[in-house]
Every structure is written in structure tokens, then in C-alpha cells.
Design a protein around this motif. Structure first.
Motif, PDB file in Angstrom:
ATOM      1  N   ASN A 139     -33.921  32.969 -59.271  1.00 22.26           N
ATOM      2  CA  ASN A 139     -33.442  33.963 -60.245  1.00 22.26           C
ATOM      3  C   ASN A 139     -33.070  35.288 -59.591  1.00 22.26           C
ATOM      4  N   ASP A 140     -33.667  35.557 -58.424  1.00 20.75           N
ATOM      5  CA  ASP A 140     -33.366  36.798 -57.698  1.00 20.75           C
ATOM      6  C   ASP A 140     -32.128  36.658 -56.818  1.00 20.75           C
ATOM      7  N   GLY A 141     -31.494  35.472 -56.829  1.00 18.91           N
ATOM      8  CA  GLY A 141     -30.289  35.254 -56.025  1.00 18.91           C
ATOM      9  C   GLY A 141     -30.575  34.917 -54.578  1.00 18.91           C
ATOM     10  N   PHE A 142     -31.841  34.648 -54.245  1.00 22.76           N
ATOM     11  CA  PHE A 142     -32.236  34.327 -52.877  1.00 22.76           C
ATOM     12  C   PHE A 142     -32.541  32.836 -52.742  1.00 22.76           C
ATOM     13  N   THR A 143     -32.162  32.271 -51.603  1.00 26.35           N
ATOM     14  CA  THR A 143     -32.547  30.906 -51.243  1.00 26.35           C
ATOM     15  C   THR A 143     -33.901  30.957 -50.529  1.00 26.35           C
ATOM     16  N   PRO A 144     -34.562  29.793 -50.371  1.00 30.91           N
ATOM     17  CA  PRO A 144     -35.798  29.784 -49.575  1.00 30.91           C
ATOM     18  C   PRO A 144     -35.597  30.367 -48.173  1.00 30.91           C
ATOM     19  N   LEU A 145     -34.451  30.063 -47.563  1.00 32.82           N
ATOM     20  CA  LEU A 145     -34.166  30.577 -46.214  1.00 32.82           C
ATOM     21  C   LEU A 145     -34.094  32.103 -46.216  1.00 32.82           C
ATOM     22  N   MET A 146     -33.482  32.682 -47.230  1.00 24.75           N
ATOM     23  CA  MET A 146     -33.411  34.147 -47.325  1.00 24.75           C
ATOM     24  C   MET A 146     -34.799  34.762 -47.436  1.00 24.75           C
ATOM     25  N   HIS A 147     -35.668  34.124 -48.229  1.00 22.35           N
ATOM     26  CA  HIS A 147     -37.043  34.627 -48.355  1.00 22.35           C
ATOM     27  C   HIS A 147     -37.762  34.575 -47.014  1.00 22.35           C
ATOM     28  N   GLY A 148     -37.648  33.445 -46.317  1.00 21.93           N
ATOM     29  CA  GLY A 148     -38.307  33.303 -45.022  1.00 21.93           C
ATOM     30  C   GLY A 148     -37.791  34.320 -44.015  1.00 21.93           C
ATOM     31  N   ALA A 149     -36.466  34.539 -44.027  1.00 23.96           N
ATOM     32  CA  ALA A 149     -35.860  35.484 -43.083  1.00 23.96           C
ATOM     33  C   ALA A 149     -36.260  36.916 -43.388  1.00 23.96           C
ATOM     34  N   LYS A 150     -36.255  37.280 -44.655  1.00 26.51           N
ATOM     35  CA  LYS A 150     -36.576  38.666 -45.053  1.00 26.51           C
ATOM     36  C   LYS A 150     -37.983  39.060 -44.608  1.00 26.51           C
ATOM     37  N   PHE A 151     -38.899  38.087 -44.630  1.00 32.50           N
ATOM     38  CA  PHE A 151     -40.280  38.397 -44.259  1.00 32.50           C
ATOM     39  C   PHE A 151     -40.620  37.973 -42.837  1.00 32.50           C
ATOM     40  N   GLY A 152     -39.609  37.533 -42.096  1.00 31.16           N
ATOM     41  CA  GLY A 152     -39.790  37.286 -40.664  1.00 31.16           C
ATOM     42  C   GLY A 152     -40.593  36.059 -40.317  1.00 31.16           C
ATOM     43  N   HIS A 153     -40.595  35.066 -41.179  1.00 32.16           N
ATOM     44  CA  HIS A 153     -41.347  33.834 -40.905  1.00 32.16           C
ATOM     45  C   HIS A 153     -40.458  32.875 -40.104  1.00 32.16           C
ATOM     46  N   ALA A 154     -40.467  33.061 -38.799  1.00 32.22           N
ATOM     47  CA  ALA A 154     -39.529  32.349 -37.936  1.00 32.22           C
ATOM     48  C   ALA A 154     -39.708  30.830 -38.001  1.00 32.22           C
ATOM     49  N   ALA A 155     -40.959  30.362 -38.020  1.00 33.35           N
ATOM     50  CA  ALA A 155     -41.200  28.916 -38.054  1.00 33.35           C
ATOM     51  C   ALA A 155     -40.675  28.309 -39.353  1.00 33.35           C
ATOM     52  N   VAL A 156     -40.833  29.042 -40.458  1.00 31.89           N
ATOM     53  CA  VAL A 156     -40.316  28.584 -41.748  1.00 31.89           C
ATOM     54  C   VAL A 156     -38.783  28.527 -41.711  1.00 31.89           C
ATOM     55  N   VAL A 157     -38.171  29.555 -41.152  1.00 30.40           N
ATOM     56  CA  VAL A 157     -36.706  29.601 -41.026  1.00 30.40           C
ATOM     57  C   VAL A 157     -36.209  28.392 -40.244  1.00 30.40           C
ATOM     58  N   LYS A 158     -36.886  28.082 -39.151  1.00 32.04           N
ATOM     59  CA  LYS A 158     -36.474  26.955 -38.293  1.00 32.04           C
ATOM     60  C   LYS A 158     -36.552  25.631 -39.053  1.00 32.04           C
ATOM     61  N   VAL A 159     -37.653  25.427 -39.763  1.00 29.81           N
ATOM     62  CA  VAL A 159     -37.849  24.169 -40.505  1.00 29.81           C
ATOM     63  C   VAL A 159     -36.817  24.036 -41.627  1.00 29.81           C
ATOM     64  N   LEU A 160     -36.539  25.122 -42.328  1.00 28.58           N
ATOM     65  CA  LEU A 160     -35.562  25.081 -43.417  1.00 28.58           C
ATOM     66  C   LEU A 160     -34.153  24.766 -42.892  1.00 28.58           C
ATOM     67  N   LEU A 161     -33.789  25.369 -41.764  1.00 31.43           N
ATOM     68  CA  LEU A 161     -32.483  25.081 -41.165  1.00 31.43           C
ATOM     69  C   LEU A 161     -32.384  23.618 -40.751  1.00 31.43           C
ATOM     70  N   GLU A 162     -33.455  23.096 -40.154  1.00 30.07           N
ATOM     71  CA  GLU A 162     -33.466  21.690 -39.733  1.00 30.07           C
ATOM     72  C   GLU A 162     -33.356  20.749 -40.934  1.00 30.07           C
ATOM     73  N   ALA A 163     -33.814  21.228 -42.105  1.00 27.17           N
ATOM     74  CA  ALA A 163     -33.748  20.423 -43.326  1.00 27.17           C
ATOM     75  C   ALA A 163     -32.401  20.571 -44.036  1.00 27.17           C
ATOM     76  N   GLY A 164     -31.486  21.370 -43.457  1.00 29.33           N
ATOM     77  CA  GLY A 164     -30.143  21.492 -44.018  1.00 29.33           C
ATOM     78  C   GLY A 164     -29.899  22.727 -44.854  1.00 29.33           C
ATOM     79  N   ALA A 165     -30.806  23.701 -44.818  1.00 32.66           N
ATOM     80  CA  ALA A 165     -30.577  24.945 -45.568  1.00 32.66           C
ATOM     81  C   ALA A 165     -29.332  25.634 -45.025  1.00 32.66           C
ATOM     82  N   PRO A 166     -28.405  26.063 -45.899  1.00 32.30           N
ATOM     83  CA  PRO A 166     -27.163  26.687 -45.411  1.00 32.30           C
ATOM     84  C   PRO A 166     -27.415  28.084 -44.822  1.00 32.30           C
ATOM     85  N   TRP A 167     -27.109  28.241 -43.541  1.00 29.80           N
ATOM     86  CA  TRP A 167     -27.336  29.521 -42.861  1.00 29.80           C
ATOM     87  C   TRP A 167     -26.417  30.616 -43.399  1.00 29.80           C
TER      88      TRP A 167
END
Length: 325
Positions: A34-62
Motif C-alpha cells: 500500500n505504501d508503493g514499496f516492494t519487498p526489495l525496496m524495504h530491504g534496501a531502505k533499511f540496509g539488509h544486504a542479505a535480504v536484498v541478495k535473496v530477493l534478487l535471486e528469487a527474481g525481484a525486479p531491481w
């Protein structure tokens, strides 16, 4: 709360195990909350690098964009999360090497028809018939910097794309031995002749698309490339000719308007073009030039599209690797 909403929350909290479990359960990694953010955006905004990596590997659009035109990479940049930023940057570079989707989107509806289009000249801009700016006077300090770069070794200079003549006027101040200008638009070419460019002793004008006049070219000490209505693929194609056109020790530069409406996409393309030039044997320095003061709102009055929206312009200074060491 369904799985996709839970995935956004887990990404925001940096709960890696939960993120992995939710992905394995089929949670949608492309979901916009509802806030217009994807899971990847949330992970990136808070600096969770491992989460960002896993989401990208799962096909999250960069390259997904929030309603305010921010990507996950923009959010990581803004918050200073270097590790997450670098993971996203590498994902962007690898994706664009293969697909080139961002540059294609940025150049939609520009390619092909420009040379048949009517253009209009005014004191501060050159416009096409669709009210899109081909070139604008705010670029003058940038063009002067480009001219200084490509003329730094003196000798014979080639410019591809005359436009308003900003860079060629600046090149003339360095009194090059020869100054070759390629211009493909018939109205721009006519204006060049009407304003005396064909009468200058050291100037040679070649009318046509650069792709069609390669046989008329020689070798040069400095080359500048700034065409309108072409894709990144055209710039990439031109780079294949650099080893023939640019003398050893010569300087090459180009107008770096790649993805000028989004800071992170721009960084991706700066890195991409530097990498591709490196593979051709050229080292690229990107020299930062502040442009915020040049870009008041009045600059864009009557212009349909703001082709540049960033505070800093990165001027490419390219030289063969053996000569730049």
C-alpha cells in the motif's frame, strides 16, 4: 496479513529466515504494498544486504519504481547502505548487459523519426516537433568542459552531432589543427552553413548519419559524441569504431545523459559504459560537475520532457589503458 504482506514486513525487519521461508511458500517478490514499496525496496531502505541478495535471486525486479520514482537502489543510496547498494548495482549492470531495458525505455519514441522531423531554434533551446528538447543552453558549461577534455592533446578533433553548436564553439577556442563535424539533420546542417561554419579554415562538415559516413573519416586526437534520437545500442556500436578512429593517446568523451531522470539508473549506466569501454581497452574517468544551479524550473518551460533531473553530471574522460597509466 497474507504472505506477500508478510514478506514486505520481514524484508523491512531484516528477518532473513522468514524472507526465505515466505519465498519458498510462493510469496510474490514483485508485490507492491500500500505504501508503493516492494519487498526489495524495504530491504534496501533499511540496509539488509542479505535480504536484498535473496530477493534478487528469487527474481525481484531491481528496476521497479515506487510512485515517487525511486528504485531499491535509490533508497539504498539515500540511506548510505553501501553493501546493499553494491549488490543492487551489480544486479543492474548484469541485467542491462543482457537486456538493456532501461536505456530502451528512456529512448522510447525518439529513435528513427528525428531526422525527418522539423526542428525549431530559439536562443536557449533546439526543439523537435513534439516539444522535446534536442539541446538546451543550460548545457553550455558542460559542453565547454567536454571541449576542454577532447582538445587537451591538441591536434585533430572530431565532433558527432552539432545541435546548437555549443561544443563546437568551445572546440574552436582551442584552435585545433582540424575540426571535423558530423551532422545528420538537414535543418541543423543548413543552419550551420547559414551561420558561417562552412567558411572556417580548419572546419570540415560532413552531412549524414555517422554510420553512413565512416569511410570519410580519418584518425583523431580528440572525439566527442552527442547524437539525438539514438539508443544506447548506437553509442555502444560507435564505441566499436574507437580503436580505428582515435589515435593512441587520444581523448574520447560523450554526452552522458544516460538515464538522466533517475540517480540509481544513471549510476548503473555510468558503470556499464565504463565496463564496456574497458573491455575495448579504454580507461574511463567520470569527472563530477555540479549542475543544480543551471536547472531552475524556468529552464524547462515549454519542454515536454525533462531529460535531466540530477544535481551532478559525470563527464566521461576516456583514454586507452596503456596511455592512461
Amino acid at each position: 496479513m497474507d504472505e506477500t504482506q508478510l514478506l514486505c514486513e520481514a524484508s523491512r525487519n531484516g528477518d532473513l529466515d522468514k524472507v526465505i521461508a515466505l519465498i519458498n511458500c510462493g510469496a510474490d517478490v514483485s508485490y507492491f504494498g500500500n505504501d508503493g514499496f516492494t519487498p526489495l525496496m524495504h530491504g534496501a531502505k533499511f540496509g539488509h544486504a542479505a535480504v536484498v541478495k535473496v530477493l534478487l535471486e528469487a527474481g525481484a525486479p531491481w528496476n521497479a519504481l515506487s510512485p515517487s520514482n525511486l528504485s531499491a537502489g535509490d533508497l539504498a543510496m539515500e540511506e548510505g547502505h553501501q553493501e546493499a547498494f553494491e549488490i543492487l548495482l551489480n544486479a543492474g549492470i548484469q541485467s542491462e548487459l543482457i537486456l538493456g531495458t532501461i536505456a530502451r525505455k528512456a529512448n522510447e519514441n525518439v529513435h528513427g523519426d528525428y531526422l525527418e522531423d522539423r526542428v525549431t531554434f530559439s536562443e536557449d533551446k533546439l526543439m523537435d516537433s513534439d516539444s522535446k528538447a534536442v539541446m538546451m543552453a543550460w548545457e553550455k558549461p558542460l559542453m565547454e568542459a567536454h571541449a576542454k577534455a577532447v582538445c587537451s592533446g591538441g591536434g585533430h578533433i572530431l565532433n558527432i552531432g552539432f545541435g546548437m553548436g555549443l561544443v563546437d564553439t568551445a572546440i574552436q577556442q582551442y584552435s585545433p589543427a582540424t575540426h571535423t563535424i558530423i551532422e545528420a539533420h538537414p535543418e541543423v546542417y543548413k543552419r550551420m552553413l547559414d551561420t558561417g561554419w562552412g567558411d572556417k579554415d580548419n572546419v570540415k562538415i560532413i552531412f549524414g548519419r555517422w554510420q553512413d559516413v565512416l569511410s570519410q573519416l580519418e584518425t583523431y586526437d580528440g572525439i566527442f559524441f552527442d547524437t539525438y534520437g539514438e539508443h544506447y545500442e548506437d553509442l555502444r556500436e560507435f564505441h566499436q569504431h574507437l580503436p580505428v578512429l582515435l589515435k593512441p593517446g587520444g581523448i574520447y568523451s560523450f554526452f552522458n545523459g544516460l538515464c538522466g531522470g533517475n540517480a540509481f539508473f544513471h549510476v548503473v549506466y555510468c558503470n556499464l559504459v565504463s565496463l564496456e569501454l574497458e573491455n575495448l581497452g579504454y580507461h574511463t574517468q567520470l569527472i563530477p560537475l555540479p549542475v543544480k544551479d543551471c536547472l531552475g524550473e524556468k529552464v524547462w518551460e515549454g519542454v515536454r520532457q525533462k531529460y535531466w533531473q540530477l544535481d551532478t553530471y559525470y563527464l566521461p574522460f576516456c583514454q586507452s589503458v596503456q596511455d592512461s597509466e
